[in-house]
Design an enzyme around this catalytic site. Structure first.
Site, PDB file in Angstrom:
ATOM      1  N   GLY A 129       0.799  -1.223   0.000  1.00 42.81           N
ATOM      2  CA  GLY A 129       0.000   0.000   0.000  1.00 42.81           C
ATOM      3  C   GLY A 129       0.829   1.269   0.000  1.00 42.81           C
ATOM      4  O   GLY A 129       2.027   1.256  -0.253  1.00 42.81           O
ATOM      5  N   HIS A 139       2.192   4.352  -5.187  1.00 42.42           N
ATOM      6  CA  HIS A 139       2.773   5.427  -5.998  1.00 42.42           C
ATOM      7  C   HIS A 139       2.851   4.939  -7.442  1.00 42.42           C
ATOM      8  O   HIS A 139       2.384   3.831  -7.766  1.00 42.42           O
ATOM      9  CB  HIS A 139       4.142   5.823  -5.452  1.00 42.42           C
ATOM     10  CG  HIS A 139       5.060   4.661  -5.208  1.00 42.42           C
ATOM     11  ND1 HIS A 139       5.562   3.881  -6.212  1.00 42.42           N
ATOM     12  CD2 HIS A 139       5.532   4.126  -4.047  1.00 42.42           C
ATOM     13  CE1 HIS A 139       6.331   2.939  -5.707  1.00 42.42           C
ATOM     14  NE2 HIS A 139       6.319   3.050  -4.390  1.00 42.42           N
ATOM     15  N   HIS A 151       4.051   1.336  -8.215  1.00 45.01           N
ATOM     16  CA  HIS A 151       3.009   0.308  -8.104  1.00 45.01           C
ATOM     17  C   HIS A 151       2.065   0.378  -9.317  1.00 45.01           C
ATOM     18  O   HIS A 151       1.679  -0.650  -9.881  1.00 45.01           O
ATOM     19  CB  HIS A 151       2.173   0.521  -6.834  1.00 45.01           C
ATOM     20  CG  HIS A 151       2.937   0.421  -5.552  1.00 45.01           C
ATOM     21  ND1 HIS A 151       3.153   1.497  -4.728  1.00 45.01           N
ATOM     22  CD2 HIS A 151       3.519  -0.638  -4.932  1.00 45.01           C
ATOM     23  CE1 HIS A 151       3.831   1.117  -3.654  1.00 45.01           C
ATOM     24  NE2 HIS A 151       4.075  -0.182  -3.753  1.00 45.01           N
TER      25      HIS A 151
HETATM   26  P1  AMP Z   1       5.842  -2.635  -1.738  1.00 42.36           P
HETATM   27  O1  AMP Z   1       4.500  -2.009  -1.590  1.00 42.36           O
HETATM   28  O2  AMP Z   1       6.965  -1.706  -1.425  1.00 42.36           O
HETATM   29  O3  AMP Z   1       5.929  -3.969  -1.048  1.00 42.36           O
HETATM   30  O4  AMP Z   1       6.010  -2.950  -3.285  1.00 42.36           O
HETATM   31  C1  AMP Z   1       5.072  -3.713  -3.990  1.00 42.36           C
HETATM   32  C2  AMP Z   1       5.586  -4.012  -5.357  1.00 42.36           C
HETATM   33  O5  AMP Z   1       5.839  -2.789  -6.055  1.00 42.36           O
HETATM   34  C3  AMP Z   1       6.907  -4.783  -5.333  1.00 42.36           C
HETATM   35  O6  AMP Z   1       6.893  -5.746  -6.377  1.00 42.36           O
HETATM   36  C4  AMP Z   1       7.918  -3.701  -5.593  1.00 42.36           C
HETATM   37  O7  AMP Z   1       9.120  -4.167  -6.182  1.00 42.36           O
HETATM   38  C5  AMP Z   1       7.151  -2.815  -6.568  1.00 42.36           C
HETATM   39  N1  AMP Z   1       7.710  -1.452  -6.587  1.00 42.36           N
HETATM   40  C6  AMP Z   1       7.950  -0.648  -5.519  1.00 42.36           C
HETATM   41  N2  AMP Z   1       8.532   0.500  -5.922  1.00 42.36           N
HETATM   42  C7  AMP Z   1       8.677   0.409  -7.272  1.00 42.36           C
HETATM   43  C8  AMP Z   1       9.225   1.266  -8.275  1.00 42.36           C
HETATM   44  N3  AMP Z   1       9.740   2.455  -7.967  1.00 42.36           N
HETATM   45  N4  AMP Z   1       9.200   0.852  -9.554  1.00 42.36           N
HETATM   46  C9  AMP Z   1       8.687  -0.372  -9.883  1.00 42.36           C
HETATM   47  N5  AMP Z   1       8.147  -1.220  -8.986  1.00 42.36           N
HETATM   48  C10 AMP Z   1       8.144  -0.840  -7.700  1.00 42.36           C
END
Ligand code: AMP
Length: 301
Positions: free
Chosen positions: A34, A37, A40
């Site tokens: 969550g 941005h 995601h």
């Molecule tokens: P998180 O909410 O941080 O657990 O991330 C969820 C998913 O979004 C994971 O697969 C992350 O690698 C991906 N993600 C987070 N930040 C980025 C980004 N800047 N660019 C691409 N994917 C992202």
């Protein structure tokens, strides 16, 4: 774009995804914690065209945080997340409570060896078992699907690919490129922790990776030379405290003696309350090893 359907129970989500598959449809899946941005959103947009039902999950997984980490402080914004997911084409937002996911203490966990042991695995020793366990559980709830993960968390992506392979999970794992702010900082929910001064300083992480990449393109084959180039840039920023800078073989996270093939430059740097990780792919240019290959090697004694 319409608002996604919000589902908060395991049973209701299973029923929804089963229904799609029975009709021959494909389920797309984007797991998140969550505070969404554009990084995601890019995963959701990438998943959208190939999915008959696109599911995204929001769950701040306590298993992947150590006691001293930021579980309680992790930013949350369900209203904003629902709007972003809707704009990115998500059909179903799965938002289970902690009790729904873990009604009892968890005594069954998934540990992935080798690829999860270095780097993040050293700095956060229980992290990847927590990630692998929750992702295995989410895959079990969502069922056969095409799941999209960001290369932003490159080691996590490798851990999940290995888990799916080793356990024959009926999931296709797809990696998506990192989305950055205009100044190069990788988007992350944790950027919200940065003070204005730290935010201005944080793009140094990306600049350090670029410096490493330039040295590889310039012909360096010694990993120490590449690490030094990254270190020189990162250590010059007084607001950042380097956790690690490394160059690894992109396929298995091993640290090569001599650089060749597809590599990944890795960085983890702490700015105040925020621990930022980033990485960059780089390929050793063809021909860099010609001299090395042509030099006859002595047999091992
Ligand atoms: P998180 O909410 O941080 O657990 O991330 C969820 C998913 O979004 C994971 O697969 C992350 O690698 C991906 N993600 C987070 N930040 C980025 C980004 N800047 N660019 C691409 N994917 C992202």
């Amino acid at each position: 774009m319409s608002s996604p359907q919000v589902i908060d129970t395991v049973a209701a989500l299973r029923a929804r995804t089963d229904e799609i598959r029975v009709g021959g449809g494909i389920v797309g899946f984007v797991p998140t914690m969550g505070y969404l941005h554009d990084g995601h959103a890019s995963l959701m947009r990438a998943a959208r065209p190939n999915a008959d039902l696109l599911v995204a999950s929001i769950f701040v997984n306590p298993l992947q945080f150590a006691a001293h980490e930021d579980l309680g402080a992790y930013p949350r914004d369900l209203k904003g997340d629902t709007a972003l997911a809707g704009r990115a084409g998500v059909d179903v937002l799965f938002v289970p409570s902690r009790e729904e996911m873990y009604p009892r203490p968890v005594v069954t966990t998934v540990t992935v060896g080798e690829v999860s042991e270095g780097f993040e695995g050293v700095s956060r020793p229980t992290h990847f078992a927590g990630v692998a366990t929750v992702v295995a559980k989410l895959f079990s709830i969502v069922g056969p699907c095409r799941a999209h993960f960001g290369e932003k968390d490159f080691q996590q992506l490798a851990v999940i690919k290995r888990m799916v392979d080793d356990l024959s999970m009926p999931v296709e794992v797809v990696g998506e490129p990192t989305v950055r702010e205009p100044d190069g900082l990788a988007m992350s929910s944790r950027n919200a922790y940065l003070t204005p001064a730290e935010r201005s300083a944080a793009p140094v992480v990306h600049r350090a990776l670029l410096a490493g990449s330039e040295v590889v393109h310039g012909g360096a084959t010694d990993p120490a030379v590449v690490r030094d180039a990254m270190s020189e840039v990162a250590e010059a920023e007084p607001l950042g405290a380097v956790d690690y800078l490394a160059v690894v073989d992109a396929s298995d996270f091993s640290v090569p003696d001599r650089l060749r093939g597809d590599l990944r430059l890795l960085a983890a740097v702490r700015f105040g309350k925020a621990r930022l990780i980033d990485n960059l792919g780089v390929t050793v240019p063809d021909g860099m090893h010609r001299n090395e290959k042509e030099t006859p090697r002595c047999a091992d004694a």
